[in-house]
Motif scaffolding. Structure first.
Motif: not given
Lengths: 207, 264
Positions: A174-187, A65-75
């Motif tokens: 706990i990391q929250l990334l948007n579908a573009q792989g940007e970190i938007v929130f951290q718990q 896998k590459k990390l970008s393979d997980y793109g397109g979904k909220v992570i």
């Protein structure tokens, strides 16, 4: 090399080996491929996207896998290691609370992702066992090499201190990334009321 | 091998102390010093914990603006204007005037305002790597005439004096402060430096349980768990490391590279 003592030593050695490009013998090559993202996929990758990292990973099913393979979904994810006695199951438990609070429809649009900070021991078989032990059916657990692991930890702001006995002290985030792989929130921390995180997740899902 | 206490000193960009006029400041520029294997005792560690360090090479001086300019020219994605936000905050190379331009008087000053990612990539592209905490601190422990500086007359005093000087507005050239026992310059008194595993410095609340000695960090930690309470500068370095994030750029944090001695 007295094995018992030093992870730091092995660490240093490893780091050197890995950063000097074990896979590509040419150092120049290695540097160039580093962040030279020429062939981007259809996904738009911003300056702040974690998908800029081009490291290679493998999951519990032994898939590359590459990390970008997980793109397109909220992570929604965290860094863990599967041999840890206390905190990691707890952070997984925190993640599962989030998972179970969401509706089936919401869950289907989220990638749950665990990133190993212990690439030496977390091989696919071990990760697979961990996934089934914790019934992480739709989750991915991935590992890379030491160098890429240090890099992702630094990108995610996770502090990792290897311990003599083979474990780690580490930040629990706990990391929250948007579908573009940007970190938007951290718990940050364990046993945190996930209300804020859930709110952020839903904001992303509805955006 | 008796254990050395964690290093000494450092800090801020103070000016020089021993500038030997007439002596070629950096005749060893670009070269690395060989540091023999040794033992590092972490400042915060459980009883008798030691970290063996294999022999390694380390840059004799910190990386300069001029060095970094060459890198930024060869790898334009690391230029001042081009760097990705994921890898550096907005202060990246803010003392430069363009992707590879800066005031010429800064050419031989240590490059600062660079992130860990940039430092790491720079070293990688030289076929090197960043030194580990253990390696860096072991080098920093050296006095002028012996590897265990704390046993050298006046050494601790000197380091403290360096640490207490104000930062100069313009950083001095590399190779102008102190050259230690190993022939390595500027471990103290010029800039702080990135190290590979800076993020292993955890502060209270982050680590996973009370088993960790890191829980005693800082507040009170200095009084009982530290190996050498006189090692004020090492506390400062620890504090700095634990507050840094890899994308941060700081006006007095530079770096130098290291390399495994087994892989010359």
């Amino acid at each position: 090399m007295k094995t018992s003592k030093f992870f730091l030593l092995t660490f240093a050695v490893f780091v050197f080996v890995l950063t000097s490009c074990s896979k590509k013998t040419e150092k120049g090559d290695c540097c160039k491929t580093g962040h030279n993202s020429t062939e981007e996929k259809t996904l738009e990758i911003s300056d702040e996207s974690v998908f800029l990292l081009e490291s290679q990973w493998e999951n519990q099913k032994n898939e590359q896998k590459k990390l970008s393979d997980y793109g397109g979904k909220v992570i929604v994810g965290a860094m863990i290691f599967t041999n840890c006695p206390s905190a990691c199951p707890r952070i997984v438990a925190d993640l599962k609370i989030i998972e179970s609070t969401l509706s089936e429809d919401e869950r289907a649009r989220i990638q749950f992702l665990l990133i190993s900070m212990d690439p030496e021991r977390d091989n696919p078989a071990q990760m697979s066992r961990f996934a089934s032990d914790h019934r992480l059916n739709r989750w991915e657990i991935i590992r890379s090499d030491k160098s890429a692991t240090m890099e992702i930890a630094n990108v995610l702001g996770v502090r990792v201190k290897p311990l003599k006995e083979g474990g780690f002290d580490h930040s629990n985030i706990i990391q929250l990334l948007n579908a573009q792989g940007e970190i938007v929130f951290q718990q940050q921390g364990l046993n945190v009321d996930p209300v804020a995180t859930l709110k952020e997740i839903r904001k992303l899902l509805n955006s | 091998m008796q254990v050395l206490k964690t290093g000494i000193i450092a800090l801020s960009l103070t000016l020089i102390c021993v500038r030997l006029s007439g002596q070629p400041a950096v005749d060893v520029k670009g070269e690395m010093a060989l540091i023999p294997s040794g033992i590092y005792v972490p400042m915060y560690s459980s009883e008798n914990e030691t970290v063996p360090v294999n022999a390694f090479y380390i840059d004799r001086v910190p990386v300069t603006n001029n060095d970094f300019r060459k890198f930024a020219e060869e790898y334009p994605e690391w230029g001042k204007e081009n760097v990705k936000k994921l890898f550096a905050d907005q202060g990246y190379l803010k003392h430069w005037t363009g992707n590879s331009q800066f005031d010429l008087s800064l050419a031989q000053s240590p490059v600062v305002n660079v992130s860990w990612f940039a430092a790491q990539k720079y070293c990688e592209c030289q076929g090197k790597r960043l030194p580990t905490i253990a390696e860096w601190e072991m080098v920093a422990e050296a006095g002028l005439t012996r590897p265990d500086g704390q046993n050298e007359a006046g050494f601790n005093r000197m380091i403290l004096d360096l640490a207490s000087k104000p930062n100069p507005t313009i950083l001095p050239d590399v190779g102008t402060t102190l050259q230690n026992y190993y022939g390595v310059w500027d471990m103290h008194g010029l800039v702080w430096e990135w190290i590979y595993d800076f993020n292993s410095a955890l502060t209270t609340g982050e680590s996973r349980g009370s088993s960790s000695p890191d829980n005693a960090l800082f507040c009170g930690g200095g009084s009982f768990q530290a190996k050498d309470v006189n090692n004020y500068a090492a506390f400062l370095r620890f504090a700095l490391r634990s507050s840094l994030k890899a994308k941060y750029t700081v006006p007095n944090v530079g770096f130098r590279c290291a390399k495994d001695a087994a892989n010359p």
